[in-house]
Design a protein around this motif. Structure first.
Motif, PDB file in Angstrom:
ATOM      1  N   LEU A   1     101.156   3.811  49.266  1.00 10.62           N
ATOM      2  CA  LEU A   1     100.292   4.929  49.631  1.00 10.62           C
ATOM      3  C   LEU A   1      99.741   4.736  51.040  1.00 10.62           C
TER       4      LEU A   1
ATOM      5  N   ASP B   1      94.308   7.204  50.352  1.00  3.15           N
ATOM      6  CA  ASP B   1      93.902   7.463  48.973  1.00  3.15           C
ATOM      7  C   ASP B   1      94.425   8.827  48.548  1.00  3.15           C
ATOM      8  N   PRO B   2      94.797   8.986  47.258  1.00  2.46           N
ATOM      9  CA  PRO B   2      95.247  10.304  46.788  1.00  2.46           C
ATOM     10  C   PRO B   2      94.151  11.349  46.979  1.00  2.46           C
TER      11      PRO B   2
ATOM     12  N   ALA C   1      97.098  16.586  42.808  1.00  2.00           N
ATOM     13  CA  ALA C   1      96.938  15.425  43.682  1.00  2.00           C
ATOM     14  C   ALA C   1      98.040  15.426  44.724  1.00  2.00           C
ATOM     15  N   ASN C   2      97.672  15.175  45.965  1.00  2.00           N
ATOM     16  CA  ASN C   2      98.642  15.037  47.052  1.00  2.00           C
ATOM     17  C   ASN C   2      98.682  13.576  47.471  1.00  2.00           C
ATOM     18  N   LEU C   3      99.897  13.036  47.527  1.00  2.22           N
ATOM     19  CA  LEU C   3     100.113  11.647  47.911  1.00  2.22           C
ATOM     20  C   LEU C   3     100.986  11.603  49.155  1.00  2.22           C
ATOM     21  N   SER C   4     100.775  10.582  49.949  1.00  2.42           N
ATOM     22  CA  SER C   4     101.625  10.303  51.099  1.00  2.42           C
ATOM     23  C   SER C   4     102.174   8.893  50.895  1.00  2.42           C
ATOM     24  N   LEU C   5     103.482   8.800  50.629  1.00  2.00           N
ATOM     25  CA  LEU C   5     104.111   7.512  50.337  1.00  2.00           C
ATOM     26  C   LEU C   5     105.049   7.104  51.465  1.00  2.00           C
TER      27      LEU C   5
ATOM     28  N   LYS D   1      94.786   3.555  48.743  1.00  2.00           N
ATOM     29  CA  LYS D   1      95.610   3.295  49.922  1.00  2.00           C
ATOM     30  C   LYS D   1      96.185   1.887  49.858  1.00  2.00           C
TER      31      LYS D   1
ATOM     32  N   VAL E   1     103.494   2.472  44.524  1.00  2.00           N
ATOM     33  CA  VAL E   1     103.549   3.548  43.533  1.00  2.00           C
ATOM     34  C   VAL E   1     104.997   3.946  43.293  1.00  2.00           C
TER      35      VAL E   1
ATOM     36  N   ALA F   1     104.166   9.487  38.124  1.00  2.00           N
ATOM     37  CA  ALA F   1     103.608   8.781  39.283  1.00  2.00           C
ATOM     38  C   ALA F   1     102.798   7.616  38.727  1.00  2.00           C
TER      39      ALA F   1
END
Length: 122
Positions: free
Chosen positions: A13, A16-17, A29-33, A67, A71, A100
């Motif tokens: 990540l 943080d989501p 929820a939006n995630l940036s991986l 963060k 994940v 997820a």
């Protein structure tokens, strides 16, 4: 012939989501991986992935992941098209996750000071 639209990624990540709620009260929820790979020339590259998680799992991942966490995400790839305020056509490709799962904190995320030998981009 049937087709398959399935994505599986394992990444860290970048932040943080971000959990929001629709007008109907559904959690999103939006995630940036970030995923890393090494080319034949030995150079490493980072690819960033946008991930959207819906419903109860969105609330859960928002509370369970931070963060730097590793994940695992599984879902389908979706590209959305819209016009911005200036009338330009925009596209966004994301993974809409049905799974997820945070797999724990990495050594770097647990330490207060970053390890200069760690190639994770955050």
């Amino acid at each position: 012939m049937p087709s398959i639209n399935r994505a599986q990624i394992l990444g860290h990540l970048g932040q943080d989501p971000e959990v929001r709620y629709t007008a109907a009260g559904t959690a999103v929820a939006n995630l940036s991986l970030a995923t890393n790979w090494k080319g034949k020339d030995g150079r490493e590259s980072t690819e960033w992935h946008r991930v959207t998680v819906w419903g109860d799992q969105a609330e859960w991942i928002g509370n369970a992941a931070k963060k730097g966490d590793l994940v695992f995400v599984e879902g389908r790839i979706q590209t959305r098209k819209w016009e911005d305020r200036e009338g330009n056509t925009r596209y966004q490709t994301e993974i809409v996750a049905h799974t997820a799962v945070p797999l724990g904190r990495t050594k770097k995320a647990q330490n207060a000071e970053p390890d200069p030998n760690d190639d994770i981009p955050f």
